[in-house]
Design a protein around this motif. Structure first.
Motif, PDB file in Angstrom:
ATOM      1  N   ILE A  38       1.031  -1.253  -0.197  1.00 10.39           N
ATOM      2  CA  ILE A  38      -0.096  -0.070   0.081  1.00 10.39           C
ATOM      3  C   ILE A  38       1.059   1.172  -0.023  1.00 10.39           C
ATOM      4  O   ILE A  38       1.646   1.316   0.860  1.00 10.39           O
ATOM      5  CB  ILE A  38      -1.013   0.050   1.291  1.00 10.39           C
ATOM      6  CG1 ILE A  38      -1.696  -1.232   1.179  1.00 10.39           C
ATOM      7  CG2 ILE A  38      -1.670   1.261   1.379  1.00 10.39           C
ATOM      8  CD1 ILE A  38      -2.571  -1.340   2.700  1.00 10.39           C
ATOM      9  N   ALA A  39       0.608   1.919  -0.882  1.00 11.62           N
ATOM     10  CA  ALA A  39       1.505   3.365  -0.911  1.00 11.62           C
ATOM     11  C   ALA A  39       0.908   4.344  -0.033  1.00 11.62           C
ATOM     12  O   ALA A  39      -0.242   4.454   0.368  1.00 11.62           O
ATOM     13  CB  ALA A  39       1.278   4.047  -2.409  1.00 11.62           C
ATOM     14  N   ASN A  40       1.634   5.176   0.505  1.00 10.57           N
ATOM     15  CA  ASN A  40       1.230   6.324   1.410  1.00 10.57           C
ATOM     16  C   ASN A  40       0.460   6.020   2.471  1.00 10.57           C
ATOM     17  O   ASN A  40      -0.634   6.340   2.378  1.00 10.57           O
ATOM     18  CB  ASN A  40       0.779   7.356   0.243  1.00 10.57           C
ATOM     19  CG  ASN A  40       0.100   8.708   1.239  1.00 10.57           C
ATOM     20  OD1 ASN A  40       0.721   8.993   2.243  1.00 10.57           O
ATOM     21  ND2 ASN A  40      -0.717   9.149   0.642  1.00 10.57           N
ATOM     22  N   THR A  41       0.759   5.018   3.460  1.00  9.85           N
ATOM     23  CA  THR A  41      -0.019   4.654   4.554  1.00  9.85           C
ATOM     24  C   THR A  41      -0.348   5.941   5.606  1.00  9.85           C
ATOM     25  O   THR A  41      -1.211   5.765   6.109  1.00  9.85           O
ATOM     26  CB  THR A  41       0.651   3.474   5.202  1.00  9.85           C
ATOM     27  OG1 THR A  41       2.075   3.864   5.545  1.00  9.85           O
ATOM     28  CG2 THR A  41       0.648   2.238   4.230  1.00  9.85           C
ATOM     29  N   ASP A  42       0.635   6.770   5.327  1.00 10.47           N
ATOM     30  CA  ASP A  42       0.552   8.166   6.387  1.00 10.47           C
ATOM     31  C   ASP A  42      -0.889   8.728   5.603  1.00 10.47           C
ATOM     32  O   ASP A  42      -1.565   9.660   6.655  1.00 10.47           O
ATOM     33  CB  ASP A  42       1.535   9.182   6.149  1.00 10.47           C
ATOM     34  CG  ASP A  42       2.634   8.517   6.744  1.00 10.47           C
ATOM     35  OD1 ASP A  42       2.751   7.498   7.602  1.00 10.47           O
ATOM     36  OD2 ASP A  42       3.901   8.963   6.340  1.00 10.47           O
ATOM     37  N   GLY A  43      -1.242   8.612   4.366  1.00 12.36           N
ATOM     38  CA  GLY A  43      -2.559   9.299   4.137  1.00 12.36           C
ATOM     39  C   GLY A  43      -3.720   8.643   4.496  1.00 12.36           C
ATOM     40  O   GLY A  43      -4.916   8.796   3.909  1.00 12.36           O
ATOM     41  N   ARG A  44      -3.694   7.460   5.389  1.00 13.37           N
ATOM     42  CA  ARG A  44      -4.833   6.685   5.830  1.00 13.37           C
ATOM     43  C   ARG A  44      -4.948   6.632   7.148  1.00 13.37           C
ATOM     44  O   ARG A  44      -4.190   6.957   8.081  1.00 13.37           O
ATOM     45  CB  ARG A  44      -4.896   5.317   5.277  1.00 13.37           C
ATOM     46  CG  ARG A  44      -4.491   5.271   3.708  1.00 13.37           C
ATOM     47  CD  ARG A  44      -4.734   3.966   3.180  1.00 13.37           C
ATOM     48  NE  ARG A  44      -4.961   4.171   1.762  1.00 13.37           N
ATOM     49  CZ  ARG A  44      -5.904   4.379   1.186  1.00 13.37           C
ATOM     50  NH1 ARG A  44      -7.174   4.369   1.826  1.00 13.37           N
ATOM     51  NH2 ARG A  44      -6.219   4.489  -0.089  1.00 13.37           N
ATOM     52  N   LYS A  45      -6.297   6.074   7.553  1.00 18.90           N
ATOM     53  CA  LYS A  45      -6.432   5.924   9.029  1.00 18.90           C
ATOM     54  C   LYS A  45      -5.559   4.706   9.445  1.00 18.90           C
ATOM     55  O   LYS A  45      -5.589   3.705   8.881  1.00 18.90           O
ATOM     56  CB  LYS A  45      -7.903   5.809   9.214  1.00 18.90           C
ATOM     57  CG  LYS A  45      -8.191   5.196  10.726  1.00 18.90           C
ATOM     58  CD  LYS A  45      -9.457   5.919  11.348  1.00 18.90           C
ATOM     59  CE  LYS A  45      -9.344   5.934  12.612  1.00 18.90           C
ATOM     60  NZ  LYS A  45      -9.130   4.667  13.506  1.00 18.90           N
ATOM     61  N   THR A  46      -4.651   4.912  10.314  1.00 20.40           N
ATOM     62  CA  THR A  46      -3.723   3.971  11.020  1.00 20.40           C
ATOM     63  C   THR A  46      -3.983   3.989  12.447  1.00 20.40           C
ATOM     64  O   THR A  46      -4.031   4.893  13.051  1.00 20.40           O
ATOM     65  CB  THR A  46      -2.320   4.241  10.665  1.00 20.40           C
ATOM     66  OG1 THR A  46      -2.009   5.355  11.142  1.00 20.40           O
ATOM     67  CG2 THR A  46      -2.276   4.238   9.068  1.00 20.40           C
ATOM     68  N   ILE A  47      -3.547   2.697  12.989  1.00 19.55           N
ATOM     69  CA  ILE A  47      -3.426   2.573  14.596  1.00 19.55           C
ATOM     70  C   ILE A  47      -2.126   1.992  14.717  1.00 19.55           C
ATOM     71  O   ILE A  47      -1.516   0.956  14.243  1.00 19.55           O
ATOM     72  CB  ILE A  47      -4.350   1.580  14.828  1.00 19.55           C
ATOM     73  CG1 ILE A  47      -5.804   1.911  14.738  1.00 19.55           C
ATOM     74  CG2 ILE A  47      -4.205   1.072  16.245  1.00 19.55           C
ATOM     75  CD1 ILE A  47      -6.987   0.974  14.410  1.00 19.55           C
ATOM     76  N   SER A  48      -1.453   2.808  15.456  1.00 14.37           N
ATOM     77  CA  SER A  48       0.086   2.223  15.789  1.00 14.37           C
ATOM     78  C   SER A  48       0.175   1.135  16.549  1.00 14.37           C
ATOM     79  O   SER A  48      -0.431   0.924  17.603  1.00 14.37           O
ATOM     80  CB  SER A  48       0.782   3.415  16.232  1.00 14.37           C
ATOM     81  OG  SER A  48       2.314   3.202  16.707  1.00 14.37           O
ATOM     82  N   LEU A  49       1.109   0.113  16.101  1.00 17.56           N
ATOM     83  CA  LEU A  49       1.303  -0.947  17.072  1.00 17.56           C
ATOM     84  C   LEU A  49       2.846  -0.833  17.611  1.00 17.56           C
ATOM     85  O   LEU A  49       3.479  -1.852  18.204  1.00 17.56           O
ATOM     86  CB  LEU A  49       1.325  -2.286  16.244  1.00 17.56           C
ATOM     87  CG  LEU A  49      -0.001  -2.623  15.750  1.00 17.56           C
ATOM     88  CD1 LEU A  49      -0.120  -4.088  15.030  1.00 17.56           C
ATOM     89  CD2 LEU A  49      -1.087  -2.745  16.952  1.00 17.56           C
ATOM     90  N   ASP A  50       3.536   0.350  17.767  1.00 22.30           N
ATOM     91  CA  ASP A  50       4.708   0.775  18.235  1.00 22.30           C
ATOM     92  C   ASP A  50       4.608   0.488  19.620  1.00 22.30           C
ATOM     93  O   ASP A  50       3.584   0.478  20.480  1.00 22.30           O
ATOM     94  CB  ASP A  50       4.997   1.895  17.814  1.00 22.30           C
ATOM     95  CG  ASP A  50       5.428   1.923  16.220  1.00 22.30           C
ATOM     96  OD1 ASP A  50       5.479   1.018  15.500  1.00 22.30           O
ATOM     97  OD2 ASP A  50       5.698   3.151  15.723  1.00 22.30           O
ATOM     98  N   GLY A  51       5.654   0.313  20.329  1.00 21.62           N
ATOM     99  CA  GLY A  51       5.714   0.452  21.616  1.00 21.62           C
ATOM    100  C   GLY A  51       6.514  -0.986  22.334  1.00 21.62           C
ATOM    101  O   GLY A  51       7.273  -1.553  21.411  1.00 21.62           O
ATOM    102  N   GLN A  52       6.083  -1.554  23.413  1.00 29.75           N
ATOM    103  CA  GLN A  52       6.396  -2.763  23.851  1.00 29.75           C
ATOM    104  C   GLN A  52       5.991  -3.913  23.160  1.00 29.75           C
ATOM    105  O   GLN A  52       4.850  -4.173  23.013  1.00 29.75           O
ATOM    106  CB  GLN A  52       6.288  -2.773  25.440  1.00 29.75           C
ATOM    107  CG  GLN A  52       7.046  -1.714  26.218  1.00 29.75           C
ATOM    108  CD  GLN A  52       8.660  -1.774  26.019  1.00 29.75           C
ATOM    109  OE1 GLN A  52       9.336  -2.609  26.218  1.00 29.75           O
ATOM    110  NE2 GLN A  52       9.110  -0.747  25.398  1.00 29.75           N
ATOM    111  N   TRP A  53       6.855  -4.935  22.854  1.00 22.99           N
ATOM    112  CA  TRP A  53       6.422  -6.144  22.106  1.00 22.99           C
ATOM    113  C   TRP A  53       7.067  -7.171  23.115  1.00 22.99           C
ATOM    114  O   TRP A  53       8.083  -7.143  23.343  1.00 22.99           O
ATOM    115  CB  TRP A  53       6.985  -6.261  20.836  1.00 22.99           C
ATOM    116  CG  TRP A  53       6.254  -5.529  19.458  1.00 22.99           C
ATOM    117  CD1 TRP A  53       5.987  -4.015  19.732  1.00 22.99           C
ATOM    118  CD2 TRP A  53       5.664  -5.976  18.452  1.00 22.99           C
ATOM    119  NE1 TRP A  53       5.236  -3.799  18.562  1.00 22.99           N
ATOM    120  CE2 TRP A  53       4.919  -4.944  17.760  1.00 22.99           C
ATOM    121  CE3 TRP A  53       5.268  -7.410  17.976  1.00 22.99           C
ATOM    122  CZ2 TRP A  53       4.383  -5.144  16.671  1.00 22.99           C
ATOM    123  CZ3 TRP A  53       4.796  -7.490  16.775  1.00 22.99           C
ATOM    124  CH2 TRP A  53       4.229  -6.365  15.997  1.00 22.99           C
TER     125      TRP A  53
END
Ligand code: GCB
Length: 614
Positions: A38-53
């Motif tokens: 997918i191009a330009n994911t910044d242009g979409r609604k996203t939910i971050s999964l960053d952080g502690q794994w």
């Protein structure tokens, strides 16, 4: 990639079926991996999964193979828990240590500094499913080999440590307690890209952001919106939908320029686009970005795109039709101050800020595609970019799988960054040995790059040789297929002393522009001595003074990229007290201290800025 119009490729075979077919043990051919990034994911609604794994270190791949070295049906990807007090389960993500994502594992725990192998990552998340909405999980990068599972089922495998990939998880995601598991393996392999030896640290892990991306059922998956090669007012490209409703009217708008043009996608969701536009062109002096909106019947995505032309003619490089000189510097994706892989906007701003301070209008992002934030910041700052894939040194030229892997990394790099005005050069390789198999391999990559992006300049960092003791010759047969030639040379460091440059004359077989894509000398910041004492700032300064005088004598030179902006970690650099496993050729130390050589290049660039077109 641009030609691929098939639906998202999802591996959701049951583990049983996979076992029967032996699939888990086989590397998916790279080309089949991700035809639908997918191009330009910044242009979409996203939910971050960053952080502690939660993570499990698995040097023997116990979570993947059974004791007969067969893929296990009950690997760690099952994220199992004992159901009764008698159940035997020998792993537990919940009580294992965590690592931060994004981030390499090596610099997060001392005992992982030299670790090369498998680490399992797990993220649990809830998700409220929505009607007519598809959900993807998107990885900015995982170094090097990633096997991805959701709720015990395999989504697929991705090979290559520096490019993004995504999977459609619409049908697998549930409301509560999703278990997303990634087996990341950074073992080096002879047949991989890069291969066994590199002069940079093999940082493993989920090194870039991970996010969920929501899209409508049919969405604009990718688009190419750039000026047509050679034109300054004709926009041309294509767009592609993904989903069930592939035939639609799609409008491309550039509101500030009063543009709104509609196109019909074909049965495959594909439309070519072309229109005239009177645009302020992007350049280092005026890095103009336009809001561009792509509006389908079922989707709308917004981007910021700069428009500029880039060409080579004879020995000139023309930006927007005018000759330019690329005042560059090489950069590794190494984090200033804290060390490890760079991944944040702050990292990008620091590195590019230093490049600007040096007087640069160009950066060579070595030796692999850097994170997207770097490209986007450069787009805003007006810094032109050379971007490359890790076809470095001694690739297995005869292996079709290696070629396919390199091609796939090239596709993913171009797919991600093809709408960024800052990127002007795609580079295919670095210091690869002249030979037939290598030429064939690289010609295929060049062809592929041109098919994906007809606009940008194609280059490679090559080598030179002596024809007599004072003549440097660049005549690598690869040069014939490139638009711009890159040459790495270390006269005065690996080759004699700095004064050696004084008597050299440069020749090139091709009537093309040359970028001196590397030259440099090592000195830890604060190590002082006389100009002929190795490892001192004075030697490095002396080296640069002589280099600059030599560079000024090369008539076909159109760019310079000293090696390198900042010191970086390398396993090849053991010298105690000096290198301590760092390549110290930085003009700036990894603590941000500017060395004497920095000011030599800065002076040269300021002079160039005054005398040459920008
Ligand atoms: C090179 C390589 C680069 C090394 C550099 C060096 O030619 O392209 O990756 O780090 O030399 O410092 O030797």
């Amino acid at each position: 990639m641009s030609c691929s119009r098939s639906r998202t490729f999802i591996v959701r075979s049951t583990v049983f079926a996979a076992l029967c077919l032996g699939l888990l043990a086989v590397v998916t051919p790279a080309s089949a991996q991700h035809p639908t990034l997918i191009a330009n994911t910044d242009g979409r609604k996203t939910i971050s999964l960053d952080g502690q794994w939660q993570t499990i270190i698995d040097p023997y791949e116990t979570g993947y193979y059974d004791y007969r070295y067969q893929p296990s049906a009950n690997g760690y990807f099952k994220d199992a828990k004992p159901r009764t007090k008698s159940d035997l389960i020998e792993y537990d993500f919940d009580t294992s240590e965590s690592l931060t994502v994004p981030g390499d594992w090596n610099t997060q725990r001392e005992r992982l500094l030299l670790y090369e192998g498998t680490i399992w990552y797990r993220k649990s998340f809830d998700y409220q499913r929505k009607p007519n909405t598809r959900l993807f999980v998107y990885f900015g990068a995982a170094n090097y080999l990633a096997d991805v599972y959701l709720n015990g089922e395999k989504l697929g495998r991705h090979e290559g440590g520096f490019t993004p990939f995504n999977f459609d998880i619409t049908n697998l995601v549930r409301d509560k307690s999703n278990s997303l598991i990634v087996k990341v393996d950074n073992k080096r392999r002879r047949d991989a890209v890069p291969t066994l030896i590199t002069d940079w640290w093999n940082y493993g892990g989920l090194t870039r952001q991970v996010k969920l991306v929501e899209t409508p059922a049919t969405f604009v998956q990718d688009y190419f919106i750039q000026l047509q090669k050679g034109s300054r007012n004709q926009v041309s490209g294509w767009l592609r939908l993904n989903g069930d409703k592939l035939s639609q009217r799609v409008t491309v708008r550039i509101p500030e320029a009063g543009i709104g043009k509609s196109f019909s996608t074909d049965a495959n969701g594909y439309a070519e686009i072309s229109f005239n536009a009177d645009l302020t062109l992007w350049s280092p002096n005026n890095p103009k970005l336009y809001d561009v909106v792509i509006e389908a019947e079922t989707d709308r995505v917004q981007d910021q795109i700069g428009f500029r032309s880039i060409e080579s003619r004879g020995t000139e490089i023309l930006l927007n039709g005018r000759p330019i000189f690329l005042r560059g510097v090489c950069i590794h994706e190494e984090a200033p101050f804290r060390g490890g892989r760079a991944y944040s906007r702050e990292d990008a701003i620091t590195l590019l800020g230093w490049a600007k301070e040096l007087g640069a209008n160009f950066v060579r992002l070595a030796h692999y595609p850097h994170n997207e934030l770097m490209i986007k910041e450069a787009d805003k700052l007006g810094i032109m970019i050379w971007s490359e894939i890790p076809v470095y040194w001694t690739i297995l030229w005869e292996s079709p799988a290696t070629l396919e892997n390199a091609r796939n990394q090239l596709s993913e790099m171009i797919t991600r960054d093809k709408n960024r005005a800052a990127v002007i050069v795609w580079s295919m390789a670095n210091e690869t040995p002249v030979g037939d198999a290598r030429l064939l391999f690289l010609k295929k990559l060049i062809e592929h790059a041109r098919s994906l992006d007809p606009g940008r300049l194609i280059s490679a960092a090559m080598e030179r040789h002596y024809t007599d003791e004072k003549t440097q010759m660049i005549d690598d047969p690869l040069g014939e297929y490139l638009d711009v030639l890159g040459c790495n040379e270390y006269v005065g460091w690996y080759d004699g002393l700095p004064e050696k440059t004084d008597r050299l004359e440069w020749k090139m077989k091709y009537q093309k522009p040359l970028i001196m894509s590397e030259f440099g000398a090592e000195a830890p910041y604060g190590n002082h001595g006389d100009p002929l004492t190795r490892w001192t700032e004075e030697y490095q300064e002396n080296f640069y003074q002589h280099q600059v005088s030599m560079l000024k004598r090369i008539s076909f030179l159109r760019g310079t990229c000293p090696w390198i902006l900042m010191d970086f970690r390398s396993p090849r650099r053991p010298l105690p007290g000096i290198q301590d496993f760092h390549n110290r050729k930085g003009l700036i130390s990894d603590r941000g201290e500017k060395k004497k050589a920095f000011y030599v290049m800065q002076k040269y660039y300021h002079e160039l800025e005054l005398t040459l077109p920008k």
